[in-house]
Design a protein around this motif. Sequence first.
Motif: not given
Ligand code: NAD
Length: 277
Positions: A10-12, A31-32, A45-47, A66, A68, A70, A107, A140, A144, A168, A170
């Motif tokens: 994912g992004n973060i 990641d899945n 893996a599916d977590l 991370l 989720a 999102p 969170s 959502y 959290k 906040t 991101v």
């Molecule tokens: N981006 C933001 O501004 C922001 C703000 C607050 C919190 N968050 C939290 O930060 C975390 C990362 O966010 P992001 O923006 O990188 O989102 P993202 O969607 O880019 O990354 C999340 C990753 O989780 C993986 N995933 C989802 N379900 C899964 C599963 N069952 N098993 C394994 N992997 C799984 C997805 O494939 C994805 O690559 C998330 O928990 C999100 O809720 C993000």
Amino acid sequence: MKIVVTGSKGNIGSAVVDYARSQGAHVLGVDNVGRGDGLGNYIAADLTDLGSCYDVVRGADAIINLAAIPDSKMFPNAQTFMTNVAITYNVFLAAAHLGVGRVVWASSIQVNHTVPPHRPVRYRYFPLDEDHPVDPQSDYALSKYVGEVIADAFARDFGLTTVSLRFTDVVTLQRWPTLPAPVDPGTQYPLPHYVHIHDCARACYLAATAPLPPGSHTVAFIAARDTHIDMPSRELAQRYYPDAELRADIQDHDALISGKRAEAAFGFVPQFSCRSR
Ligand SMILES: NC(=O)c1ccc[n+]([C@@H]2O[C@H](COP(=O)([O-])OP(=O)(O)OC[C@H]3O[C@@H](n4cnc5c(N)ncnc54)[C@H](O)[C@@H]3O)[C@@H](O)[C@H]2O)c1
């Protein structure tokens, strides 16, 4: 040090993997998405499956969770809530049973400020801090908030050292040049808090590696020191959140959120501001 980073595609997550490796950590990304590399750098893996969780976190010193869904409205409400809570619970349970000492997880500011809100967003005071009451208003946001309760329980009951990072907004590298920006005229409750993705990645790593009291649960906002809105912060607070008491001498575009907890607990000080680059 071995760190398991979930949501690593994912992004973060991808930024966290890069940063942690740059600091010398041995990182397993999970990641899945797709399939693993067969080399121990990435495994698919599916977590939501507890057995898979046990397998992938075994032998880690710390987990940065991370993975989720999102945000709301990507999937049906129950799927978002159940998926996120299942992942969080499974990761904490596997860590506790297999002796992984620390779990850091994502969170969100949305426990305080759901986007978009269903009811008015009320802030009692600024700068907002972690003692302010929460108000999760979506599937959502609720997932959290429940995650924070889980993190607290595992610290108390299993002696895990847990950190709930309330990210906040991101900001990715692609979006960065568009900030600061005006308040969207369609919003009644602007979300003035943000953090650069590189700061966010560093915060995750610090939370996973800095000394923390064993068996503690730390909740910390991860935010820049300013807002990403071009309206001065006092004006913004008075216009949109007139009931909020200003508890600090807020100037110019100073953040309306406190970064003191993250700094005191694990030494996180943001380096990026959208006003100086
Ligand atoms: N981006 C933001 O501004 C922001 C703000 C607050 C919190 N968050 C939290 O930060 C975390 C990362 O966010 P992001 O923006 O990188 O989102 P993202 O969607 O880019 O990354 C999340 C990753 O989780 C993986 N995933 C989802 N379900 C899964 C599963 N069952 N098993 C394994 N992997 C799984 C997805 O494939 C994805 O690559 C998330 O928990 C999100 O809720 C993000």
